[in-house]
Scaffold this active site. Structure first.
Site, mmCIF file in Angstrom:
data_model
loop_
_atom_site.group_PDB
_atom_site.id
_atom_site.type_symbol
_atom_site.label_atom_id
_atom_site.label_comp_id
_atom_site.label_asym_id
_atom_site.label_seq_id
_atom_site.Cartn_x
_atom_site.Cartn_y
_atom_site.Cartn_z
ATOM 1 N N LYS A 149 0.850 -1.181 0.000
ATOM 2 C CA LYS A 149 0.000 0.000 0.000
ATOM 3 C C LYS A 149 0.892 1.239 0.000
ATOM 4 O O LYS A 149 1.779 1.379 0.857
ATOM 5 C CB LYS A 149 -0.903 0.006 1.231
ATOM 6 C CG LYS A 149 -1.951 -1.102 1.230
ATOM 7 C CD LYS A 149 -2.984 -0.901 0.148
ATOM 8 C CE LYS A 149 -4.124 -1.892 0.257
ATOM 9 N NZ LYS A 149 -5.160 -1.670 -0.773
ATOM 10 N N LYS A 246 -13.678 -7.391 -7.529
ATOM 11 C CA LYS A 246 -14.025 -7.621 -6.126
ATOM 12 C C LYS A 246 -15.531 -7.794 -6.022
ATOM 13 O O LYS A 246 -16.296 -7.032 -6.621
ATOM 14 C CB LYS A 246 -13.580 -6.440 -5.248
ATOM 15 C CG LYS A 246 -12.082 -6.238 -5.154
ATOM 16 C CD LYS A 246 -11.755 -5.016 -4.294
ATOM 17 C CE LYS A 246 -10.255 -4.780 -4.179
ATOM 18 N NZ LYS A 246 -9.949 -3.533 -3.440
#
Length: 327
Positions: A149, A246
Site C-alpha cells: 500500500k 471484487k
C-alpha cells in the site's frame, strides 16, 4: 418459505491496516443468512465508505428487499432489483450457497467454472514509513507475492525500495489507492520498473483516470476503484491492462462471473481482490480466481482470528474452501 436474517460483526485486525485513505484496527462486516427447508446459505460483505456505504445503510437495504427474498426471488431477479454493491453481494452469495446445499451440487458446477484448486495469494503490507515496511517485508520474505500500500507522497519509491531490500525474491504489486497525480504516473512507473514491480493498482482517482489513456507505462496498470460492473468494461480498454474484480464492487458472484468473462474478451488481465474480511467473503471469490493472473485474497491472514471452518492457508497458498464454510 425462506427466512432471511442479517447482522453486523466486528473482527479484530492483527495490528492495523493502513492505506492512503486511513487506518483501521477491525473489519466490520455484514452477514446474510437465508434458510429454506432446513438448509442454510450464507454471504458476507464489507460496506465500503469510498462508495458512500455504511453498515447501517447496507443492513437497511437488505431488510427492505428481505420479503422478496423470502418469497423466492432468484439471483437474476436480484440483479435487476438492487444496485450493485455490498448489500447485493451478501444476498447473492447467500443464494449461491443455499442453492448448492439444497441441490447437493457445488457452486463451481452450478456456475460452470473450474473446480477450485489451491491458489497463491498476495500478502498485503500496510502503508508505513520505509523502514517499517522494510521490516514487514523481511518478516514476509518467504511469501512469493507481496502487495504494498502506497500513499502518494514523495516516499513511495523509498517504500518500494525498502520492501525490495527486505524481500528480494518476491514479486511486488503496488497499490496507490488513487493517491498519485497524473504527472507522476510515468516517472514513478519508470522507477518502479527498475525495482521489479509487476503491477500498479489504481494510480489516479477514478474520476481522473482518463489521463492514463495512451500512456506507455513500463509497468502494467490495474483498475480497481475505476472498475465496478459489466457495463463499465469497455471504457477501461486503453487506460488499463488489468482489472481488479471484487465481489463487493460487482454486487456478488453472479455479476463477477460476467465481469471476468468480459475482461478476458477484451484482452484485459484479471486480478481478483478482496476487502479485509473473513473466509466467508473469500470463499466465493476463490471460485472466480481460478485462472486469474493475480490473486489477492489474503483478508483472513490480516485478521487476529477467523471463522470456524475458515479457509486454510499454507503460507501464501490458499486452499479451496470447505463446504461447511460456503459453496
Amino acid at each position: 418459505m425462506r427466512e432471511i436474517s442479517v447482522e453486523s460483526e466486528r473482527w479484530p485486525i492483527a495490528g492495523a491496516f493502513t492505506i492512503s485513505r486511513g487506518s483501521k484496527t477491525e473489519a466490520e462486516v455484514v452477514t446474510v443468512t437465508i434458510r429454506e427447508d432446513g438448509v442454510t446459505g450464507r454471504g458476507e460483505c464489507v460496506p465500503y465508505g469510498r462508495y458512500g456505504e455504511t453498515v447501517k445503510d447496507v443492513i437497511a437495504s437488505i431488510k427492505v428487499i428481505g420479503q422478496s427474498i423470502s418469497d423466492g426471488m432468484t439471483r437474476d431477479e436480484l440483479q435487476r432489483a438492487m444496485h450493485r454493491g455490498a448489500a447485493r453481494n451478501a444476498i447473492d452469495c447467500a443464494l449461491w450457497d443455499l442453492e448448492a446445499k439444497l441441490t447437493g451440487e457445488p457452486v463451481w458446477k452450478l456456475a460452470g467454472v473450474a473446480e477450485p484448486q489451491p491458489l497463491t495469494t498476495a500478502y498485503t503490507l500496510s502503508l508505513a514509513a520505509p523502514d517499517a515496511m522494510r521490516e514487514a517485508a523481511r518478516a514476509a520474505a518467504s511469501r512469493p507475492l507481496l502487495k504494498l500500500k502506497l500513499g502518494g507522497g514523495g516516499d513511495d519509491i523509498d517504500r518500494v525500495a525498502a520492501v525490495r531490500e527486505g524481500a528480494p525474491g518476491a514479486t511486488l504489486i503496488v497499490d496507490a489507492n488513487e493517491g498519485w497525480k497524473a504527472d507522476d504516473v510515468l516517472p514513478l512507473a519508470r522507477e518502479l520498473a527498475k525495482l521489479g514491480v509487476a503491477l500498479i493498482e489504481q494510480p489516479l482517482p477514478a474520476k481522473e483516470d482518463e489521463a492514463l489513456r495512451g500512456i506507455d507505462s513500463p509497468v502494467p496498470l490495474c483498475a480497481d476503484e475505476s472498475a465496478h460492473g459489466i457495463e463499465g468494461m469497455i471504457r477501461l480498454v486503453g487506460l488499463y491492462q488489468y482489472v481488479n474484480v471484487k465481489l463487493d464492487k460487482t454486487g456478488g458472484l453472479t455479476e463477477a462471473l460476467s465481469v471476468v468473462r468480459s475482461a478476458k474478451r477484451r484482452k484485459l488481465g484479471v486480478m481478483v481482490g478482496c476487502m479485509v474480511a473473513t473466509s466467508l467473503a473469500m470463499a466465493p471469490a476463490a471460485f472466480i480466481a481460478q485462472g486469474a493472473d493475480f490473486v489477492d485474497l489474503d483478508g483472513p491472514l490480516l485478521l487476529a482470528k477467523d471463522r470456524p471452518h475458515g479457509i486454510a492457508y499454507e503460507g501464501s497458498l490458499m486452499m479451496p474452501p470447505e463446504k461447511a464454510l460456503w459453496g
